[in-house]
Each structure stands twice: as structure tokens, then as C-alpha cells.
Design a protein around this motif. Structure first.
Motif, short mmCIF file in Angstrom:
data_model
loop_
_atom_site.label_atom_id
_atom_site.label_comp_id
_atom_site.label_asym_id
_atom_site.label_seq_id
_atom_site.Cartn_x
_atom_site.Cartn_y
_atom_site.Cartn_z
N GLU A 147 20.21 -22.31 14.16
CA GLU A 147 20.23 -22.10 12.57
C GLU A 147 19.48 -23.32 12.07
O GLU A 147 20.14 -24.45 12.13
N PRO A 148 18.63 -23.33 11.04
CA PRO A 148 18.24 -24.75 10.61
C PRO A 148 19.41 -25.17 9.34
O PRO A 148 20.13 -24.22 8.94
N GLN A 149 19.65 -26.29 9.08
CA GLN A 149 20.48 -27.05 8.46
C GLN A 149 20.24 -26.53 6.80
O GLN A 149 18.95 -26.91 6.50
N LEU A 150 20.84 -25.86 6.14
CA LEU A 150 20.68 -25.86 4.70
C LEU A 150 21.51 -26.80 4.05
O LEU A 150 22.60 -27.09 4.23
N TYR A 151 21.05 -26.91 2.51
CA TYR A 151 21.81 -27.73 1.59
C TYR A 151 22.15 -26.99 0.05
O TYR A 151 21.37 -26.49 -0.04
N THR A 152 23.01 -27.70 -0.34
CA THR A 152 23.40 -27.59 -1.82
C THR A 152 23.32 -28.46 -2.40
O THR A 152 23.67 -29.95 -2.30
N VAL A 153 22.47 -28.57 -3.46
CA VAL A 153 22.31 -29.81 -4.37
C VAL A 153 22.91 -29.66 -5.78
O VAL A 153 22.71 -28.55 -6.58
N GLY A 154 23.63 -30.61 -6.36
CA GLY A 154 24.43 -30.77 -7.58
C GLY A 154 24.26 -32.00 -8.22
O GLY A 154 23.93 -33.03 -7.62
N VAL A 155 24.29 -31.96 -9.60
CA VAL A 155 24.53 -33.26 -10.36
C VAL A 155 25.76 -33.10 -11.30
O VAL A 155 26.18 -32.37 -11.55
N THR A 156 26.21 -34.34 -11.37
CA THR A 156 27.36 -34.52 -11.99
C THR A 156 27.57 -34.44 -13.57
O THR A 156 28.55 -34.37 -14.19
N ASP A 157 26.30 -34.49 -14.03
CA ASP A 157 26.06 -33.95 -15.57
C ASP A 157 26.51 -32.57 -15.77
O ASP A 157 25.54 -31.67 -15.22
#
Length: 108
Positions: free
Chosen positions: A55-65
Motif C-alpha cells: 500500500e502507498p504511504q499516506l500522511y496526515t498534515v497538521g499545524v500547531t496554530d
């Protein structure tokens, strides 16, 4: 995932974050990370767990604000493009077009 009106927040590791997008590919993750860092946000990226190596690698993106909402920031024209010369619009955010001139309210 794209722009949604909902403000999603939670945690990545021990850090409280506002989620920007979840379960995205590496190209999208790199684009968002670079765009948000150019706009002064601290970006945190988490790799999603894969069921198998195929399976392809998936990501979650977040910001600290914690008050950051991607939809609000795009439509209020508060983000600059990576080169810092133009305002981010919906098509630029969704990587449909590099042209930042067309406004979201533009009628054809």
C-alpha cells in the motif's frame, strides 16, 4: 480531502494540532508542508499506518496554530503562494492551477 468548512483538531503525538488534511500522498504532503511553512505555520506531519508494504504511504498534515482553518484562510485571502508574490486561491490550494489570478467568485 480538499477544503471543508469544518474545523478539525486533535493531536499528533503529544502535540495539539489543527488538521489540514488527512490520508494524503507524499506529493500533496510536501506541497502543503512547504506552502504552510512559507506562511509562517509550524507544520507537523504524521505517517499513517499501512496494512501491508504494498500500500502507498499516506500522511496526515497538521499545524500547531489551533485557530487555523484552511477554508477560512483561503477564502479570506490570508495565505501567500510559495514564492510569496501572489494570494492562494482555491485552485492553487487544490493544486489544480498555478494561476492565482482567478478569484473563487469569478463567473465564467
Amino acid at each position: 480531502m480538499g477544503l471543508q468548512g469544518k474545523h478539525m483538531f486533535g493531536a499528533i503525538g503529544e502535540q495539539r494540532v489543527t488538521f489540514v488534511e488527512k490520508k494524503i500522498g507524499s506529493d500533496r504532503m510536501e506541497f502543503l508542508k512547504k506552502l504552510l511553512e512559507c506562511n509562517g505555520f509550524e507544520v507537523i506531519v504524521q505517517e499513517e499506518k499501512r496494512k501491508s508494504e504494498e500500500e502507498p504511504q499516506l500522511y496526515t498534515v497538521g499545524v500547531t496554530d489551533m485557530v487555523f482553518n484552511p477554508t477560512v484562510y483561503v477564502f479570506q485571502r490570508r495565505l501567500k503562494t510559495i514564492d510569496g508574490k501572489h494570494i492562494v486561491n482555491q485552485e492553487y490550494w487544490n493544486q489544480i492551477s498555478e494561476d492565482s489570478k482567478p478569484q473563487y467568485w469569478k463567473n465564467s
